[in-house]
Design a protein around this motif. Structure first.
Motif, PDB file in Angstrom:
ATOM      1  N   UNK A   1       0.839  -1.206   0.000  1.00 21.37           N
ATOM      2  CA  UNK A   1       0.000   0.000   0.000  1.00 21.37           C
ATOM      3  C   UNK A   1       0.873   1.254   0.000  1.00 21.37           C
ATOM      4  N   UNK A   2       1.872   1.284   0.879  1.00 30.27           N
ATOM      5  CA  UNK A   2       2.742   2.452   0.970  1.00 30.27           C
ATOM      6  C   UNK A   2       3.506   2.649  -0.335  1.00 30.27           C
ATOM      7  N   UNK A   3       3.957   1.556  -0.887  1.00 32.71           N
ATOM      8  CA  UNK A   3       4.731   1.642  -2.132  1.00 32.71           C
ATOM      9  C   UNK A   3       3.882   2.217  -3.267  1.00 32.71           C
ATOM     10  N   UNK A   4       2.648   1.733  -3.384  1.00 36.50           N
ATOM     11  CA  UNK A   4       1.780   2.220  -4.463  1.00 36.50           C
ATOM     12  C   UNK A   4       1.493   3.712  -4.292  1.00 36.50           C
ATOM     13  N   UNK A   5       1.141   4.099  -3.075  1.00 40.00           N
ATOM     14  CA  UNK A   5       0.772   5.506  -2.853  1.00 40.00           C
ATOM     15  C   UNK A   5       1.958   6.441  -3.052  1.00 40.00           C
TER      16      UNK A   5
END
Lengths: 774, 109
Positions: free
Chosen positions: A438-442
């Motif tokens: 999630x953090x990587x995508x955002x």
């Protein structure tokens, strides 16, 4: 003459296979640069080397568009080798028939022994082998060593091919059938472990081919060492090719000029306040039109991110036995997703599974009957009237039958409400992994603050009928599948309280008032459907309905825009027209796909907002301000940019060499073994895109240009990223793609030249702006 | 070669190659009759070609791989010859060393 070592045979064969494009099976057809394994030679070196081997001109024809004579494989065969060419063609013919029989299950090999073993087991009684090489030649084939590598070694000695000649000899033979060789290469280098694809390997393919040639040679057919004619000069004179290179460069300069000029004047009239919704689309060029029209239709912000939303997933649909990989082919799936009935929906799910099982059994019985020598006649008598009427209805009233089929599917096989969730246990995703993805995508798309009440993750797919190349129109980032599953899974992860809490600890605060929703953009119909509506809180339904109204308006505008260029869509039948294309089994061009693609833009939406890019640009959201160490930039340059280059190169080569690197006319395709297509009744598997994907009649619709990469990020950071990633050095130094970057809005554009030198891009340095764009 | 009582002398071959060449090296190892190997993908480090990144976020292909195989010396020659042949054309590092193992059956089956 002693035989070569086994290891040297394997190394030389692998080296020769660098000329062969890997070919994915139809079910997961993804774009690839057919010369990817020659990338270290640079663009010029690679097209020269491959052009010489294949006897093809791999530059656009002197007139970039509108050439009445489609380009393709030249016929430079010298007179002296025509006899050898005929002999090689005869070998091609039997070899491709044996390959087709093997993948179709008619050559045996069900014991997993592979193509060579299956071929050798039956060759002693094969009439085609006797017609080709006579009784004794066929017996010689049957007496070849049981081991495929040993058979190659024996044949090389018979044919007089020494150490130095092995690689060119292998390459020339693979180039005779690049489709089957490409399938074998895919299996060796790209297929998932444990693939159920037929065991047709490069070693097997070469062993069969050389054993046949050795038998022919021993029997006195053909001249020693001339089977097949090995190296062919590309057609055309050197001066022509210089002109072609100059014209290609000029076209690319014109495009760059047009694009950078357009980006100088974005008309960002989006509302200053927070948007009512943020809609994330795939970076695919087809998203550009929908994003532009949606932003014009309401207070919405759009973003671009790879359509698998950062989840390298292997997915098992509800009730399915098998799985499907939903990630770019550069990535190995590391998380398992499953589809499960939503709470309280177990009963309709069970009914649907029963209906699907019954349909599967009926289909299997039909196929069995169809293949039975006697049963097939009975089957035709029994089912002919019904199926004939159905075929007539699909032909004369495709829209009506399409709606009927859709209704029936919904009525009888809909599993009701479901959810896509990580598999339980080690095969799924831990909370830490979910937070990581999630953090990587955002952070990669620069969406770390300013969240809207609704964030819609929009995958994409393409609905078409009777289309073996359907997956070529689906989401490449999802491995040639529809992107809906990835969107559903990602939305679920983003909505988990535990994930949000962990993200907040990293500084990414998603407010409780924000809800993530999954959606899907059908690029044939331009419908955008919101999924898992039952999961949306009541507080967000009004906002969602307003968004859906804006999407409907955007659809009408986009369909009108697209229909102007879509053959047969003139007359402005609007949305009904594209709906009909999606279910019309006679439609050879459901949409234009990614034809026209020419650039990828990496930066925030304000760079491109309001600019009409004619569905020619991949758009990847990125904000250098939230990426101080360049991690996100490195991710984008080494993955989405590489994939965009592959797509761009596939369209390029399918256009400049449609007979060699294109799949030919769809109307005469036959599907072989469910894996690939051949033209007519046999021959090599066709690689690349069908002719209808890039041509309209004799007119090339796709303009073959090398990908222009545009980045808004500190140029020094871009340069560092390239220097520490060899694959980027291959692409940028090898002139496979072009790169411009600027530090910030208003900064001058810098252009990176092969070798690493940056120059300031100046408008005055360019050619005049041509009318090459929408 | 020093003697290690109770242990068996073998040859260890370590190879660093581009990830795209790893399947070929695995094939060569198998063809040489090795009973197993260890593969480490996404290795990083500094070499004569500069610094190589480890794992990339969404690209498992364009990184280096390390393969380690231990096999009887008489089976190693063809493998080493094949690898040297490979490195005539492709980038890579080949390390060969003598090792001793305690469980012979693990490496000769």
């Amino acid at each position: 003459m002693t035989g070569p070592s086994r290891a040297s045979i394997l190394v030389d064969l692998d080296e020769a296979a660098r000329f062969v494009p890997p070919m994915w099976p139809l079910s997961t057809f993804v774009a690839v640069n057919p010369l990817w394994d020659l990338r270290q030679l640079g663009f010029d070196g690679a097209i020269e080397a491959a052009g010489t081997l294949y006897g093809a001109d791999l530059l656009p024809p002197p007139t970039p568009t509108g050439d009445p004579v489609p380009p393709g494989r030249s016929d430079p065969t010298p007179d002296g080798s025509r006899a050898a060419d005929r002999a090689s063609a005869a070998v091609d013919d039997v070899l491709t028939r044996w390959c087709a029989a093997f993948v179709g299950g008619q050559l045996g090999g069900g014991d997993g022994g592979g193509f060579y073993a299956a071929w050798r087991a039956g060759i002693g009684h094969d009439p085609a082998a006797r017609r080709l090489a006579g009784q004794r030649g066929r017996a010689a084939m049957a007496a070849a060593p049981a081991d495929a590598v040993a058979a190659i070694a024996v044949a090389l000695v018979e044919l007089g091919v020494g150490d130095g000649g092995r690689t060119p000899a292998f390459a020339a033979r693979l180039a005779r059938t690049p489709g089957w060789a490409g399938l074998a290469k895919w299996r060796a280098q790209w297929a998932p472990p444990g693939t159920g694809a037929p065991r047709l390997t490069l070693v097997d393919l070469m062993a069969v081919r050389l054993t046949v040639e050795a038998a022919l040679h021993a029997e006195g057919f053909g001249d020693a060492g001339t089977l097949p004619p090995l190296v062919r000069a590309p057609g055309g004179r050197d001066t022509d090719r210089e002109l072609q290179r100059a014209e290609l460069t000029a076209c690319e300069d014109r495009f760059r000029h047009w694009l950078l000029t357009a980006l100088d004047h974005p008309s960002d009239d989006r509302p200053a306040g927070p948007p009512a919704a943020q809609v994330v689309f795939c970076i695919d060029v087809r998203s550009e039109g929908m994003r532009r029209h949606l932003e014009a239709a309401g207070p919405y912000e759009t973003l671009g991110f790879a359509g698998f939303f950062g989840l390298p997933a292997r997915f098992r649909p509800l009730g399915a036995q098998g799985t499907v990989d939903l990630c770019p082919v550069l990535v190995r799936p590391t998380v398992d997703l499953i589809e499960v009935p939503a709470g309280g929906e177990e009963a309709p799910a069970a009914r649907a599974l029963g209906a699907l099982a019954a349909r599967g059994a009926a289909a299997a019985a039909f196929e069995t009957g169809r293949e039975h020598p006697v049963g097939s006649f009975l089957l035709a008598e029994l089912t002919g009237p019904v199926l004939g009427a159905a075929a007539l209805a699909r032909t004369v009233a495709p829209s009506w039958t399409g709606r009927l089929r859709s209704w029936a599917r919904q009525r009888f096989t809909s599993p009701g409400l479901t959810e896509v969730v990580p598999e339980a246990g080690d095969r799924g995703m831990s909370l830490d992994e979910q937070v990581h993805y999630a953090a990587s995508a955002l952070s990669t798309m620069g969406l770390v603050r300013g969240f809207a009440p609704l964030v819609v993750l929009t995958g994409h797919g393409a609905t078409s009928a009777n289309n073996p190349h359907a997956s070529a129109l689906d989401c490449g980032a999802c491995g040639g599948n529809r992107g809906v599953v990835s969107a559903r899974a990602a939305a679920g992860i983003f909505n988990r309280d535990e994930v949000r809490a962990a993200l907040a600890a990293q500084g990414i605060v998603i407010p409780p008032s924000t809800w993530f929703v999954a959606g899907e953009h059908d690029t044939v119909t331009d419908r955008v459907e919101v999924l898992d509506r039952h999961l949306v809180p009541a507080s967000h339904l009004a906002g969602l309905e307003a968004l859906e109204r804006a999407i409907a308006d955007a659809r009408v505008a986009l369909v009108a825009e697209r229909s102007a260029d879509l053959p047969g869509a003139a007359g402005a039948r609007g949305p009904d027209g594209v709906d009909a294309r999606a279910v019309d089994w006679a439609q050879v061009r459901p949409e234009w796909g990614l034809a026209g693609n020419a650039a990828i833009i990496v930066g925030p939406r304000r760079m491109t907002a309001g600019v009409t890019l004619g569905r020619r640009c991949f758009l990847h959201s990125y904000d250098a301000a939230t990426d101080p160490d360049g991690t996100a930039l490195e991710t984008i340059l080494t993955a989405p940019v590489v994939v965009a280059h592959w797509i761009n190169a596939q369209y390029y080569f399918s256009t400049v060499a449609p007979e060699l690197f294109g799949a030919g006319d769809k109307t005469v395709h036959n599907v072989v073994g469910g894996i690939g297509v051949v033209t007519g009744t046999g021959g090599d598997l066709r690689i690349g895109l069908p002719r209808q994907s890039v041509f309209d009649g004799a007119r090339s619709v796709h303009e073959p240009l090398r990908l222009q990469v545009v980045v808004e990020a500190p140029v020094a950071m871009v340069d560092r990223t390239i220097r520490r990633n060899p694959v980027l050095g291959d692409l940028f130094d090898g002139d496979w793609v072009h790169l411009v970057a600027r530090d910030a809005p208003g900064s001058p554009w810098s252009r990176r030249l092969p070798g690493g030198r940056w120059i300031v891009w100046e408008r005055s340095n360019t050619e005049e702006v041509g009318a090459v764009h929408a | 070669m020093p003697d290690h009582p109770g242990l068996m002398a073998m040859t260890k071959v370590e190879v660093v190659v581009e990830g795209t060449d790893a399947p070929l090296v695995e094939q060569l190892v198998t063809q040489a009759g090795a009973s197993g190997f260890t593969a480490v993908s996404n290795v990083s480090g500094l070499g004569h070609g500069g610094y190589h990144q480890g794992r990339l976020q969404f690209n498992d292909r364009n990184a280096l791989s390390l393969l380690i195989v231990v096999l009887p010396s008489e089976r190693a020659d063809d493998l080493i010859a094949g690898l040297r042949h490979l490195f005539d054309r492709r980038p890579g590092v080949l390390l060969v060393s003598d090792v001793w193992v305690s469980r012979l059956d693990y490496f000769t089956s």
